[in-house]
Design an enzyme around this catalytic site. Structure first.
Site, PDB file in Angstrom:
ATOM      1  N   GLU A 149      58.734  26.346  65.137  1.00  0.00           N
ATOM      2  CA  GLU A 149      58.583  26.994  66.447  1.00  0.00           C
ATOM      3  C   GLU A 149      58.976  26.081  67.603  1.00  0.00           C
ATOM      4  O   GLU A 149      58.157  25.746  68.463  1.00  0.00           O
ATOM      5  CB  GLU A 149      57.148  27.503  66.624  1.00  0.00           C
ATOM      6  CG  GLU A 149      56.808  28.632  65.664  1.00  0.00           C
ATOM      7  CD  GLU A 149      55.462  29.294  65.938  1.00  0.00           C
ATOM      8  OE1 GLU A 149      54.626  28.707  66.647  1.00  0.00           O
ATOM      9  OE2 GLU A 149      55.256  30.413  65.427  1.00  0.00           O
ATOM     10  N   GLU A 306      56.203  33.867  59.169  1.00  0.00           N
ATOM     11  CA  GLU A 306      54.744  33.750  59.218  1.00  0.00           C
ATOM     12  C   GLU A 306      54.143  35.073  59.659  1.00  0.00           C
ATOM     13  O   GLU A 306      54.747  35.809  60.444  1.00  0.00           O
ATOM     14  CB  GLU A 306      54.289  32.702  60.248  1.00  0.00           C
ATOM     15  CG  GLU A 306      54.624  31.275  59.941  1.00  0.00           C
ATOM     16  CD  GLU A 306      54.120  30.337  61.053  1.00  0.00           C
ATOM     17  OE1 GLU A 306      53.162  30.696  61.774  1.00  0.00           O
ATOM     18  OE2 GLU A 306      54.706  29.266  61.203  1.00  0.00           O
TER      19      GLU A 306
HETATM   20  C1  GLA Z   1      52.204  29.334  64.638  1.00  0.00           C
HETATM   21  C2  GLA Z   1      52.577  28.046  63.907  1.00  0.00           C
HETATM   22  C3  GLA Z   1      51.722  27.758  62.724  1.00  0.00           C
HETATM   23  C4  GLA Z   1      50.277  28.079  63.012  1.00  0.00           C
HETATM   24  C5  GLA Z   1      50.167  29.531  63.422  1.00  0.00           C
HETATM   25  C6  GLA Z   1      48.756  29.984  63.663  1.00  0.00           C
HETATM   26  O1  GLA Z   1      52.934  30.403  64.275  1.00  0.00           O
HETATM   27  O2  GLA Z   1      53.924  28.018  63.532  1.00  0.00           O
HETATM   28  O3  GLA Z   1      51.875  26.394  62.403  1.00  0.00           O
HETATM   29  O4  GLA Z   1      49.815  27.264  64.024  1.00  0.00           O
HETATM   30  O5  GLA Z   1      50.859  29.712  64.614  1.00  0.00           O
HETATM   31  O6  GLA Z   1      48.695  31.350  63.986  1.00  0.00           O
END
Ligand code: GLA
Ligand code: ZN
Length: 665
Positions: A149, A306
């Site tokens: 991210e 994710e």
């Molecule tokens: C983000 C991050 C993860 C984690 C999630 C929690 O998407 O990429 O590492 O912190 O949030 O929701």
């Protein structure tokens, strides 16, 4: 990349359990039980891989990679640049970010690195090279997950210098050109050299819109060049292993479409705000984002990198979703083009900031939990949908949602400052198509418009170079283009077009001039009559003069009652529509329904869909999804086979609350 099955997995952090390796074998047993076929490893593992400078320890990752392979799971291997070891920050403070007040951050958190620092870039290249060399031939290696991210910005002196060099390239090393394009004569802002420029700052320059736009572009380009720096050793050593990075929902700190060009596939992290009563709005909002990420690679599949199997830990209140919602959410992603369903996270950490975040395996550590059972159910469903893997989807309708326009609509000072809500407006214009099952792409303003029967560009305030010509060509050639409030006001430096709006010759295409713009206080509405029906306009209304366009709707009250509010102009072989105000949902819905009928667009479902039900087609499969807590009966004049049960479906299909069916003809 050879992929036969939908990837089912997620973030996996065995390095957090290095002292209790019996957990690792338990993980393999549980993953098998849940139908997990992949794990994403190493995302934040730098200090475990290089505990001291130059001292590399891959032993634990070797074991993890071997273990995954033995258990038939693919490894999505991450580069660790999202967080760095303390030694690196202590040794070279330049790797840490400086905020806009000029203060350097201390070591801590994650995503805290300077995007320019040569030291950081070199260290990242090195660790990435080591990873690639070590696992190039490893049979579990399936994909690279670059960093995590990407986001944020740095105002250090290195970044300032890089910004000045970037500006020199953008403005042909000509400070007079920059002064003119930034309109720096205003308030005596003329610069005598590029060396005088600094990033926009709260206590410094923050009233030059073109500077802010340039800074946004520079930050975005810095992320992209940081990414290229990360990718270089991977491409060199593992040319056949695809590369992605996980993007975020409608995040505008990076122009993702430009970033996507550097990736083999797009992936994103989806954290919808589902509730247990009615998810119709969120269902459309997430569909919009899936359509956007899919459109970035011309309809190719993307990865859902994710999602949470239950709750997140970062909202003010994190209510539990009831069983079925995670499943619906996963199925929706697949329907819209995802070739994976992945979670953050496989196992909940025992300590640290995210220990109360949902995980497939929680602190009880067993399969005897509701969340595990729900995940295992999804693990049984996904293999039955493998027929969609690799299947592309293209819409016949496109909604324009442009990153640079999002920046511009945020920055300008005037008309109204609250509720500009560019993304919300685009999402609202997506909904009529979503609810009728009409496949829709979400594209940037300078994308090729030719494949579409209809293009809608809500609140397209800024025209990038070439966009006006592209619209003119598209409409001239027979396309239908809809513009809305504040259309085509400025160029890419936020300089107003002269000679009447919409600018750049588009008055001729639309047959109107937008002479003034009225902003409405929050409680005020303007009545609009369109096609014999009454609607309310809110927030912002352009006042139009029709210069040849046919008037389809007029304002009905206020001093501009009787003037055009909705117009259409025949231009070449096509039609250019102007809906001059921000309309309530019923207006957008009826207006789009009229267009759908006029063009003869059809949804993927032949019958009328009940409210809250969406129909999406991918390959040979049709997904019917119920985003409400009510059971829904969907009329079905065709005959289908239910892919999950084998049953024949005709006449009607029953969808339980938050339920879905997957059908084939
Ligand atoms: C983000 C991050 C993860 C984690 C999630 C929690 O998407 O990429 O590492 O912190 O949030 O929701
Ligand atoms: Zn910096």
């Amino acid at each position: 990349m050879k992929q036969e099955h939908i990837i089912y997995g997620g973030d996996y952090n065995p390095d957090q359990w290095i002292r209790t390796k019996e957990i690792w074998s338990e993980d393999m047993r549980l993953m098998d039980l849940a139908g997990i076929n992949s794990a994403t490893v190493g995302i934040f593992s730098w200090s475990m891989l290089e505990p001291r400078e130059g001292e590399f320890d891959f032993s634990w990752l070797d074991e993890v990679m071997d273990m995954l392979h033995v258990h038939g799971k693919k490894a999505i291997l991450a580069t660790p640049s999202g967080a760095r070891p303390v030694w690196l920050a202590k040794k070279a403070p330049e790797v840490l970010r400086v905020d806009e007040s000029g203060v350097r951050n201390e070591y801590g958190v994650r995503h805290n690195h300077c995007l320019t620092s040569p030291v950081y870039r070199e260290k990242v290249r090195l660790i990435n090279r080591k990873l690639a060399e070590r696992y190039a031939k490893h049979p579990a290696l399936f994909m690279w997950h670059i960093s995590n991210e990407y986001s944020g910005e740095c105002h250090c002196e290195l970044c300032q210098q890089a910004f000045r060099d970037w500006l020199r390239r953008e403005y042909h090393n000509d400070i007079d050109e920059l002064n003119f394009k930034w309109w720096n004569g205003f308030w005596s802002h003329n610069l005598s050299s590029f060396d005088e420029v600094s990033s926009p700052k709260y206590r410094g320059e923050n009233h030059v819109p073109a500077l802010k736009l340039a800074w946004n572009r520079f930050v975005s380009d810095s992320h992209i060049s940081f990414l290229e720096n990360e990718i270089a050793p991977l491409r060199e050593i593992t040319p056949d292993v695809p590369v992605t990075t996980n993007m975020m929902r409608l995040f505008k700190g990076i122009d993702y479409r430009k970033m996507a060009e550097k990736l083999d596939l797009v992936s994103w992290d989806s954290y919808p705000s589902w509730n247990n009563t009615d998810n119709t709005e969120e269902g459309n909002a997430i569909a919009f984002v899936h359509d956007l990420f899919r459109s970035m690679k011309g309809g190719k599949p993307f990865f859902l990198m994710e999602s949470t199997p239950s709750i997140v830990n970062w909202k003010p209140v994190n209510p539990l979703p009831q069983s079925g919602i995670t499943e619906l959410s996963s199925i929706q992603a697949v329907a819209h083009g995802a070739d994976s369903v992945q979670y953050f996270q496989w196992r909940a950490s025992r300590g640290g900031h995210e220990k109360f975040h949902g995980a497939v395996v929680d602190h009880t550590g067993t399969e005897h939990t509701r969340v595990f059972r729900d995940a295992a159910k999804i693990g049984q469903v996904l293999p039955k949908l493998d027929a969609v893997v690799g299947k592309e989807t293209r819409g016949r309708v496109a909604i324009v949602n442009d990153c640079e326009n999002a920046w511009a609509t945020d920055i300008f000072c005037g008309f109204f400052s609250e509720n500009r809500d560019y993304d919300g407006v685009c999402t609202a214009w997506h909904k009529p198509f979503w609810k009728r099952g009409v496949p829709t792409d979400v594209i940037e303003s300078d994308a090729d418009l030719a494949p579409y029967d209809l293009v809608i560009a809500p609140f397209l305030y800024m025209l990038k170079p070439g966009v006006a010509d592209s619209i003119r060509r598209y409409v001239g050639g027979g396309g239908r283009f809809v513009a809305t409030e504040l259309f085509a006001r400025v160029d890419r430096d936020d300089l107003c077009f002269l000679g009447g709006f919409p600018g750049e010759g588009l008055r001729e295409v639309f047959g109107v001039t937008a002479e003034e713009t009225d902003a409405l206080p929050e409680t005020e509405r303007r009545a609009v009559r369109y096609n014999g029906r009454d609607y309310a306009a809110h927030t912002v209304c352009d006042l139009l003069r029709a210069d040849g366009a046919k008037v389809l709707g007029t304002y009905e009250n206020g001093f501009y009652a009787g003037t055009p509010a909705v117009t259409v102009n025949g231009f070449g072989k096509g039609r250019a529509y102007y809906a001059a105000f921000r309309g309530e949902e019923s207006f957008i819905d009826d207006f789009c329904a009229d267009l759908i009928e006029e063009i003869g667009l059809t949804g993927v479902w032949p019958d009328q869909l009940p409210d809250g039900v969406s129909a999406v087609e991918r390959g040979d499969l049709v997904f019917l999804m119920n985003f409400t807590s009510e059971p829904k009966r969907v009329p079905s004049s065709g005959t289908y086979r239910n892919v999950l049960t084998g049953d024949t479906v005709s006449g009607k299909t029953e969808l339980p609350p938050f339920g879905y069916v997957v059908l084939t003809r």
